[in-house]
Scaffold this motif. Sequence first.
Motif, PDB file in Angstrom:
ATOM      1  N   GLN A 126      97.762  -7.582  -7.863  1.00  0.00           N
ATOM      2  CA  GLN A 126      97.896  -6.936  -6.559  1.00  0.00           C
ATOM      3  C   GLN A 126      98.561  -5.565  -6.688  1.00  0.00           C
ATOM      4  OE1 GLN A 126      99.907  -9.540  -3.859  1.00  0.00           O
ATOM      5  NE2 GLN A 126      99.091  -8.527  -2.061  1.00  0.00           N
ATOM      6  N   LEU A 127      99.639  -5.470  -7.501  1.00  0.00           N
ATOM      7  CA  LEU A 127     100.320  -4.190  -7.682  1.00  0.00           C
ATOM      8  C   LEU A 127      99.404  -3.178  -8.376  1.00  0.00           C
ATOM      9  CD1 LEU A 127     102.876  -2.461  -7.414  1.00  0.00           C
ATOM     10  CD2 LEU A 127     103.573  -3.316  -9.647  1.00  0.00           C
ATOM     11  N   ALA A 128      98.669  -3.629  -9.409  1.00  0.00           N
ATOM     12  CA  ALA A 128      97.755  -2.725 -10.118  1.00  0.00           C
ATOM     13  C   ALA A 128      96.667  -2.203  -9.170  1.00  0.00           C
ATOM     14  CB  ALA A 128      97.127  -3.435 -11.313  1.00  0.00           C
ATOM     15  N   ALA A 129      96.161  -3.070  -8.301  1.00  0.00           N
ATOM     16  CA  ALA A 129      95.132  -2.644  -7.344  1.00  0.00           C
ATOM     17  C   ALA A 129      95.699  -1.656  -6.325  1.00  0.00           C
ATOM     18  CB  ALA A 129      94.548  -3.861  -6.634  1.00  0.00           C
ATOM     19  N   ARG A 130      96.959  -1.859  -5.911  1.00  0.00           N
ATOM     20  CA  ARG A 130      97.589  -0.922  -4.967  1.00  0.00           C
ATOM     21  C   ARG A 130      97.802   0.439  -5.610  1.00  0.00           C
ATOM     22  NH1 ARG A 130     102.809  -2.470  -2.393  1.00  0.00           N
ATOM     23  NH2 ARG A 130     102.460  -0.519  -1.324  1.00  0.00           N
ATOM     24  N   ILE A 131      98.216   0.469  -6.880  1.00  0.00           N
ATOM     25  CA  ILE A 131      98.412   1.737  -7.581  1.00  0.00           C
ATOM     26  C   ILE A 131      97.076   2.471  -7.692  1.00  0.00           C
ATOM     27  CG2 ILE A 131      99.015   2.782  -9.803  1.00  0.00           C
ATOM     28  CD1 ILE A 131     101.056   0.482 -10.152  1.00  0.00           C
ATOM     29  N   ARG A 132      96.020   1.748  -8.061  1.00  0.00           N
ATOM     30  CA  ARG A 132      94.701   2.365  -8.210  1.00  0.00           C
ATOM     31  C   ARG A 132      94.162   2.865  -6.877  1.00  0.00           C
ATOM     32  NH1 ARG A 132      89.277   1.196  -7.963  1.00  0.00           N
ATOM     33  NH2 ARG A 132      87.972   1.939  -9.673  1.00  0.00           N
ATOM     34  N   SER A 133      94.465   2.152  -5.780  1.00  0.00           N
ATOM     35  CA  SER A 133      93.921   2.524  -4.471  1.00  0.00           C
ATOM     36  C   SER A 133      94.535   3.812  -3.914  1.00  0.00           C
ATOM     37  CB  SER A 133      94.124   1.390  -3.465  1.00  0.00           C
ATOM     38  OG  SER A 133      95.492   1.279  -3.114  1.00  0.00           O
ATOM     39  N   VAL A 134      95.671   4.266  -4.463  1.00  0.00           N
ATOM     40  CA  VAL A 134      96.279   5.519  -4.009  1.00  0.00           C
ATOM     41  C   VAL A 134      95.337   6.687  -4.296  1.00  0.00           C
ATOM     42  CG1 VAL A 134      98.188   7.117  -4.405  1.00  0.00           C
ATOM     43  CG2 VAL A 134      98.647   4.687  -4.196  1.00  0.00           C
ATOM     44  N   ARG A 135      94.695   6.658  -5.461  1.00  0.00           N
ATOM     45  CA  ARG A 135      93.747   7.718  -5.826  1.00  0.00           C
ATOM     46  C   ARG A 135      92.675   7.124  -6.737  1.00  0.00           C
ATOM     47  NH1 ARG A 135      94.164  13.295  -4.220  1.00  0.00           N
ATOM     48  NH2 ARG A 135      92.308  14.223  -5.116  1.00  0.00           N
ATOM     49  N   PRO A 136      91.664   6.433  -6.155  1.00  0.00           N
ATOM     50  CA  PRO A 136      90.620   5.840  -7.001  1.00  0.00           C
ATOM     51  C   PRO A 136      89.852   6.923  -7.751  1.00  0.00           C
ATOM     52  CG  PRO A 136      90.436   5.097  -4.721  1.00  0.00           C
ATOM     53  CD  PRO A 136      91.439   6.191  -4.752  1.00  0.00           C
ATOM     54  N   PRO A 137      89.304   6.614  -8.923  1.00  0.00           N
ATOM     55  CA  PRO A 137      88.581   7.634  -9.677  1.00  0.00           C
ATOM     56  C   PRO A 137      87.325   8.095  -8.945  1.00  0.00           C
ATOM     57  CG  PRO A 137      88.473   5.493 -10.765  1.00  0.00           C
ATOM     58  CD  PRO A 137      89.383   5.342  -9.617  1.00  0.00           C
ATOM     59  N   GLU A 138      87.120   9.411  -8.949  1.00  0.00           N
ATOM     60  CA  GLU A 138      85.940   9.935  -8.261  1.00  0.00           C
ATOM     61  C   GLU A 138      84.805  10.084  -9.286  1.00  0.00           C
ATOM     62  OE1 GLU A 138      84.817  13.341  -8.420  1.00  0.00           O
ATOM     63  OE2 GLU A 138      86.249  13.942  -9.925  1.00  0.00           O
ATOM     64  N   PRO A 139      83.539  10.019  -8.817  1.00  0.00           N
ATOM     65  CA  PRO A 139      82.422   9.900  -9.755  1.00  0.00           C
ATOM     66  C   PRO A 139      81.939  11.199 -10.393  1.00  0.00           C
ATOM     67  CG  PRO A 139      81.621   9.752  -7.515  1.00  0.00           C
ATOM     68  CD  PRO A 139      83.113   9.849  -7.429  1.00  0.00           C
ATOM     69  N   TYR A 140      82.468  12.372 -10.002  1.00  0.00           N
ATOM     70  CA  TYR A 140      81.941  13.632 -10.537  1.00  0.00           C
ATOM     71  C   TYR A 140      82.696  14.103 -11.770  1.00  0.00           C
ATOM     72  CZ  TYR A 140      79.185  13.568  -6.345  1.00  0.00           C
ATOM     73  OH  TYR A 140      78.312  13.181  -5.371  1.00  0.00           O
ATOM     74  N   LYS A 141      84.019  14.098 -11.716  1.00  0.00           N
ATOM     75  CA  LYS A 141      84.810  14.508 -12.883  1.00  0.00           C
ATOM     76  C   LYS A 141      85.648  13.366 -13.446  1.00  0.00           C
ATOM     77  CE  LYS A 141      85.132  19.355 -11.593  1.00  0.00           C
ATOM     78  NZ  LYS A 141      86.015  20.466 -11.252  1.00  0.00           N
ATOM     79  N   GLY A 142      85.687  12.233 -12.736  1.00  0.00           N
ATOM     80  CA  GLY A 142      86.448  11.079 -13.212  1.00  0.00           C
ATOM     81  C   GLY A 142      87.935  11.181 -12.946  1.00  0.00           C
ATOM     82  N   LYS A 143      88.357  12.134 -12.087  1.00  0.00           N
ATOM     83  CA  LYS A 143      89.777  12.265 -11.785  1.00  0.00           C
ATOM     84  C   LYS A 143      90.235  11.091 -10.930  1.00  0.00           C
ATOM     85  CE  LYS A 143      90.680  16.114  -9.840  1.00  0.00           C
ATOM     86  NZ  LYS A 143      90.817  17.469  -9.290  1.00  0.00           N
TER      87      LYS A 143
END
Length: 193
Positions: free
Chosen positions: A158-175
Amino acid sequence: MAEPSKKQSRVGKLPIPVPAGVQVTIEDGLVRAKGPLGEHFKTVRPEIEVKRVGDNLIVTPKPDAGRTGNQYQGLTRSLLAGLIEGVNTGFKKSLDFRGVGYRAEITPGNLKMTVGLSHTVTLAIPDSITAKAEIIDVGGTKFPRVHLESYDKQMIGQLAARIRSVRPPEPYKGKGVRYTGEKIREKAGKSGK
């Protein structure tokens, strides 16, 4: 009253091995496990029966539970297997922060993230999770990586998913923030003539 069912879940009927050094107590719908990494418990639904046979835990639906007992047998077995694995060896997750100026700083009980937003995001880290941050250098590119460890599989996920949801990777540059080893399907940008 439901009819007794002879059919059992494929996953649920597998025994759960209890390794040496882990103590398991079963009492009134509560399974408590104590191991090298800590102590944790899970409540068991009333339709399910858990017994200790030798060095294994056996999960069976109660005879009068009917279809509901079969439905929860596999789930209960998976949760109890995770409980025992957690107190014995624990669970680990890592996240990579990819982007210019992205930072992760761990202070007691908190994770401060700078991920290209107008403000710094702070998330509380529960007591059951230990976290550490480091800078990784892959092919000359440096980026922060956060490591999470815990005996509680649900809490760490749950914590890992919350951290990732703050800024999910975008598909153009992978940021963005991604799990370590996660593959991002990149799209082609606009192409000029």
